[in-house]
Design an enzyme around this catalytic site. Structure first.
Site, PDB file in Angstrom:
ATOM      1  N   HIS A 244      34.485 -92.227  34.032  1.00 32.45           N
ATOM      2  CA  HIS A 244      33.704 -93.179  34.818  1.00 32.45           C
ATOM      3  C   HIS A 244      32.332 -93.542  34.206  1.00 32.45           C
ATOM      4  CE1 HIS A 244      36.567 -92.337  38.098  1.00 32.45           C
ATOM      5  NE2 HIS A 244      36.358 -91.053  37.886  1.00 32.45           N
TER       6      HIS A 244
HETATM    7  O1  RIB Z   1      33.682 -91.384  41.545  1.00 36.42           O
HETATM    8  C1  RIB Z   1      33.294 -91.029  40.247  1.00 36.42           C
HETATM    9  C2  RIB Z   1      31.843 -90.718  40.201  1.00 36.42           C
HETATM   10  O2  RIB Z   1      31.557 -89.597  41.046  1.00 36.42           O
HETATM   11  C3  RIB Z   1      31.366 -90.297  38.799  1.00 36.42           C
HETATM   12  O3  RIB Z   1      30.029 -90.670  38.638  1.00 36.42           O
HETATM   13  C4  RIB Z   1      31.487 -88.805  38.846  1.00 36.42           C
HETATM   14  O4  RIB Z   1      30.606 -88.168  37.924  1.00 36.42           O
HETATM   15  C5  RIB Z   1      31.044 -88.530  40.256  1.00 36.42           C
HETATM   16  O5  RIB Z   1      29.619 -88.546  40.281  1.00 36.42           O
END
Ligand code: RIB
Ligand code: CA
Length: 314
Positions: A244
């Site tokens: 992500h």
């Molecule tokens: O949903 C994914 C996000 O939530 C990413 O930033 C992961 O590190 C968590 O913080």
């Protein structure tokens, strides 16, 4: 040659946050990290503050200033994600406890002070966790909203739905009230939702390429990804898990990797069923004001080529 872009990384490391921090520190020609501010999210803030410093030390960047921030959302109890990131939040590699110091100043005050002291429109906020610190800074000093160049955030989802509930993505779900404040602030927002990040999968071959770089930072990163992805492989049945947070940094370096459009985004903060949902008016069916550039597609191979190339520079 343009000047490197000045950024503050607000983060809850988290293995994918670590990849974002490494990508930023591996790109000094394009990015100047003014500071890293930590927030409670994946794990409590004491651990996200530990983990951010571990990542800086893995990159031989003990000079980076790390500021601890909010230990809980604005008005809700903290929800964490040890089931994804492990009990330390950075499970995977064997790491040394950090020895570089944590700054004494609170993250929220660092964000305010930096935005008020740097020339207006020159500082970009890159948020990789819940938006609590940014919302608290806006509450304390509303005048900063007009001084932010851009806020590029990982969070939300629309056609892709949610990952912590059917409707909500984790970063927004942890602090929906903070997200509402930020999306109503008028700050120019670029949103990296699950619709983008679920296309960025840590295929085995991609992780092997990172491991083959052979440096302590790259090997540790590969081991973090091998740990981090196990949960998502189980959940989505895919080869690899979604990476992500580094999409936020990649956007600053190579925005052409992404496609999206200006939309209105509102945050559900009331319904227990859908709290934390980002309601994205992608088809412009309302007359609501556009308040975010919402990304939907990414050249995922181009992204991994960039990430791997920059990790090799660390
Ligand atoms: O949903 C994914 C996000 O939530 C990413 O930033 C992961 O590190 C968590 O913080
Ligand atoms: Ca994160």
């Amino acid at each position: 040659m343009t000047e490197p872009r000045k950024i503050i990384i607000d983060t809850d490391p988290g293995q994918d946050d670590a990849a974002a921090i490494m990508l930023a520190l591996g790109s000094p020609a394009e990015i100047e990290v003014l500071g890293i501010t930590t927030v409670a999210g994946n794990v409590p803030v004491a651990l996200t503050s530990r983990n951010a410093r571990i990542v800086c030390e893995l990159c031989n960047r003990r000079d980076v200033k790390v500021f601890a921030g909010a230990d809980k959302p604005i008005s809700r109890p903290l929800v964490t994600a040890e089931h994804v990131h492990g009990k330390t939040g950075l499970d995977g590699p064997v790491v040394e406890e950090p020895t570089m110091p944590l700054q004494a100043q609170h993250a929220v005050d660092f964000i305010i002070e930096t935005l008020l002291s740097e020339p207006t429109g020159t500082v970009t906020l890159c948020t990789l966790g819940a938006l609590t610190n940014v919302a608290m800074a806006l509450n304390k000093a509303p005048e900063i909203a007009a001084r932010v160049r851009e806020l590029v955030m990982m969070g939300g989802g629309f056609f892709e739905g949610g990952n912590i509930t059917p409707a909500a993505e984790f970063n927004i779900y942890v602090d929906p009230d903070a997200a509402e404040i930020v999306f109503k602030s008028g700050i120019p927002i670029v949103m990296m939702p699950l619709d983008v990040t679920h296309r960025v999968l840590t295929y085995k071959a991609r992780v092997e390429k990172i491991k083959a770089i052979g440096s302590p930072a790259a090997v540790a990163m590969a081991e973090m990804l091998e740990f981090f992805e196990r949960f998502d492989i189980e959940k989505y049945g895919t080869d690899g898990g979604p990476l992500h947070d580094p999409t936020v940094i990649a956007y600053l370096i190579r925005p052409e990797l992404f496609t999206g459009r200006d939309c209105n985004v509102e945050i559900e903060t009331k319904s227990e069923l859908t709290v934390g949902m980002t309601v994205v008016d992608w088809w412009q069916v309302t007359k609501r004001k556009h308040n975010a550039k919402v990304m939907r597609f990414i050249d995922d191979q181009g992204f991994f080529d960039l990430l791997t190339e920059r990790l090799a520079r660390l």
